[in-house]
Enzyme design. Structure first.
Site, PDB file in Angstrom:
ATOM      1  N   LYS A 284     -17.275 -14.478  -8.712  1.00 20.71           N
ATOM      2  CA  LYS A 284     -16.581 -13.168  -8.821  1.00 20.71           C
ATOM      3  C   LYS A 284     -17.608 -12.042  -8.905  1.00 20.71           C
ATOM      4  CE  LYS A 284     -13.175 -10.919 -11.817  1.00 20.71           C
ATOM      5  NZ  LYS A 284     -11.834 -11.134 -11.274  1.00 20.71           N
TER       6      LYS A 284
ATOM      7  N   HIS B 279       1.247   0.532 -13.134  1.00 25.61           N
ATOM      8  CA  HIS B 279       1.988  -0.703 -13.407  1.00 25.61           C
ATOM      9  C   HIS B 279       3.475  -0.380 -13.547  1.00 25.61           C
ATOM     10  CE1 HIS B 279       2.617  -4.764 -14.880  1.00 25.61           C
ATOM     11  NE2 HIS B 279       3.455  -4.232 -15.760  1.00 25.61           N
TER      12      HIS B 279
ATOM     13  N   ASN C 126      -5.132   1.987 -13.358  1.00 27.77           N
ATOM     14  CA  ASN C 126      -4.153   1.112 -12.714  1.00 27.77           C
ATOM     15  C   ASN C 126      -2.775   1.734 -12.890  1.00 27.77           C
ATOM     16  OD1 ASN C 126      -3.070  -1.239 -11.463  1.00 27.77           O
ATOM     17  ND2 ASN C 126      -2.508  -2.041 -13.474  1.00 27.77           N
TER      18      ASN C 126
ATOM     19  N   ARG D 257      -5.934  -8.642  -8.592  1.00 37.12           N
ATOM     20  CA  ARG D 257      -7.019  -9.394  -9.234  1.00 37.12           C
ATOM     21  C   ARG D 257      -7.476  -8.653 -10.474  1.00 37.12           C
ATOM     22  NH1 ARG D 257      -9.540 -13.424  -6.565  1.00 37.12           N
ATOM     23  NH2 ARG D 257     -11.477 -13.178  -7.725  1.00 37.12           N
ATOM     24  N   LEU D 258      -7.951  -9.414 -11.454  1.00 36.82           N
ATOM     25  CA  LEU D 258      -8.547  -8.765 -12.624  1.00 36.82           C
ATOM     26  C   LEU D 258      -9.902  -8.193 -12.230  1.00 36.82           C
ATOM     27  CD1 LEU D 258      -7.876 -11.266 -15.547  1.00 36.82           C
ATOM     28  CD2 LEU D 258      -6.797  -9.051 -15.143  1.00 36.82           C
TER      29      LEU D 258
ATOM     30  N   GLY E  47       0.792  -1.229   0.000  1.00 37.85           N
ATOM     31  CA  GLY E  47       0.000   0.000   0.000  1.00 37.85           C
ATOM     32  C   GLY E  47       0.821   1.273   0.000  1.00 37.85           C
ATOM     33  N   SER E  48       2.050   1.234  -0.546  1.00 39.11           N
ATOM     34  CA  SER E  48       2.836   2.476  -0.539  1.00 39.11           C
ATOM     35  C   SER E  48       2.228   3.516  -1.480  1.00 39.11           C
ATOM     36  CB  SER E  48       4.302   2.209  -0.879  1.00 39.11           C
ATOM     37  OG  SER E  48       4.459   1.844  -2.225  1.00 39.11           O
ATOM     38  N   ASN E  49       1.613   3.068  -2.576  1.00 38.44           N
ATOM     39  CA  ASN E  49       0.942   4.039  -3.456  1.00 38.44           C
ATOM     40  C   ASN E  49      -0.287   4.631  -2.782  1.00 38.44           C
ATOM     41  OD1 ASN E  49       2.162   4.277  -6.325  1.00 38.44           O
ATOM     42  ND2 ASN E  49       2.346   2.111  -5.812  1.00 38.44           N
TER      43      ASN E  49
HETATM   44  C1  GRF Z   1       3.381  -1.139  -7.568  1.00 33.96           C
HETATM   45  O1  GRF Z   1       4.669  -1.329  -8.078  1.00 33.96           O
HETATM   46  C2  GRF Z   1       2.371  -1.029  -8.675  1.00 33.96           C
HETATM   47  O2  GRF Z   1       2.889  -0.483  -9.843  1.00 33.96           O
HETATM   48  C3  GRF Z   1       1.992  -2.471  -8.916  1.00 33.96           C
HETATM   49  O3  GRF Z   1       1.992  -3.055  -7.638  1.00 33.96           O
HETATM   50  C4  GRF Z   1       2.904  -2.352  -6.790  1.00 33.96           C
HETATM   51  C5  GRF Z   1       2.147  -1.964  -5.562  1.00 33.96           C
HETATM   52  O4  GRF Z   1       2.978  -1.428  -4.584  1.00 33.96           O
HETATM   53  N1  GRF Z   1       0.732  -2.578  -9.612  1.00 33.96           N
HETATM   54  P1  GRF Z   1       2.349  -0.797  -3.262  1.00 33.96           P
HETATM   55  O5  GRF Z   1       1.446  -1.858  -2.623  1.00 33.96           O
HETATM   56  O6  GRF Z   1       1.578   0.426  -3.654  1.00 33.96           O
HETATM   57  O7  GRF Z   1       3.521  -0.495  -2.391  1.00 33.96           O
END
Ligand code: GRF
Length: 197
Positions: free
Chosen positions: A68, A112, A110, A94-95, A14-16
């Site tokens: 789902k 990535h 998303n 998950r998709l 969850g760093s983002n």
């Molecule tokens: C990130 O690198 C994101 O691009 C990918 O999963 C990772 C999630 O990292 N989809 P965090 O849980 O937000 O630290």
């Protein structure tokens, strides 16, 4: 100005999510608010952070549901209750299925850790490192039914320096992600608002 309400979907660290909440707290011009968190992994660190922040959380294993679609229907009810307008996937493993895709057309993003379409999937940083490419990077894209396949909104390259090891590459990719996701979300909300005003 009313901020556009986002739900962030997480399955891991969850760093983002943290970076987006920090953006909301520190950038008063930012036009979005993190108003809810959804997870398929009730024990993950992202959920613990959301709870510590007092955010509304829906965290359930999809195994608790027969299908789902049933799981996503329960998520959708929660999102509707919270008045959510946009979804930002941030390490959600998950998709997304048709229930949520149909309910939020062009409103699910998303992030990535590669320059898509190169290196889709769960091991994108490792795959790029192993492939020996000079540049990898970060992509923000709209979500469709495929894995890491929706239309690209923004990309930032990150140079690979193999001599420094993969952990250092992860760190630099994460720091690009933490800035880029908030920037893109801000731009998209402003553009959507301009189009609808
Ligand atoms: C990130 O690198 C994101 O691009 C990918 O999963 C990772 C999630 O990292 N989809 P965090 O849980 O937000 O630290």
């Amino acid at each position: 100005m009313e901020r556009a309400k986002f739900a962030v979907f997480v399955s891991g660290t969850g760093s983002n999510l943290r970076a987006l909440v920090q953006r909301q707290e520190t950038d008063l011009q930012w036009p979005a608010a993190i108003a809810a968190v959804v997870s398929n992994k009730p024990e993950c660190q992202g959920v613990a952070f959301a709870v510590s922040k007092g955010l509304p959380v829906f965290a359930r294993s999809p195994k608790e549901y027969a299908t789902k679609a049933d799981f996503e229907q329960a998520v959708l009810e929660f999102l509707t209750q919270q008045g959510i307008e946009y979804i930002a996937l941030a390490g959600y493993m998950r998709l997304v299925g048709s229930v949520l895709l149909d309910a939020f057309p062009n409103h699910i993003f998303n992030i990535h850790p590669s320059l898509l379409p190169a290196f889709p999937g769960k091991q994108a940083v490792q795959d790029a490192f192993d492939a020996g490419v000079e540049d990898t990077g970060v992509t923000v894209h709209y979500v469709d039914a495929g894995m890491d396949t929706g239309p690209i909104v923004a990309q930032v390259p990150v140079q690979v320096d193999k001599s420094k090891g993969i952990e250092e590459l992860y760190r630099r990719i994460h720091s690009v992600e933490h800035q880029l996701y908030g920037d893109v979300i801000g731009r998209v909300v402003e553009r959507d608002r301009a189009e609808h005003s």
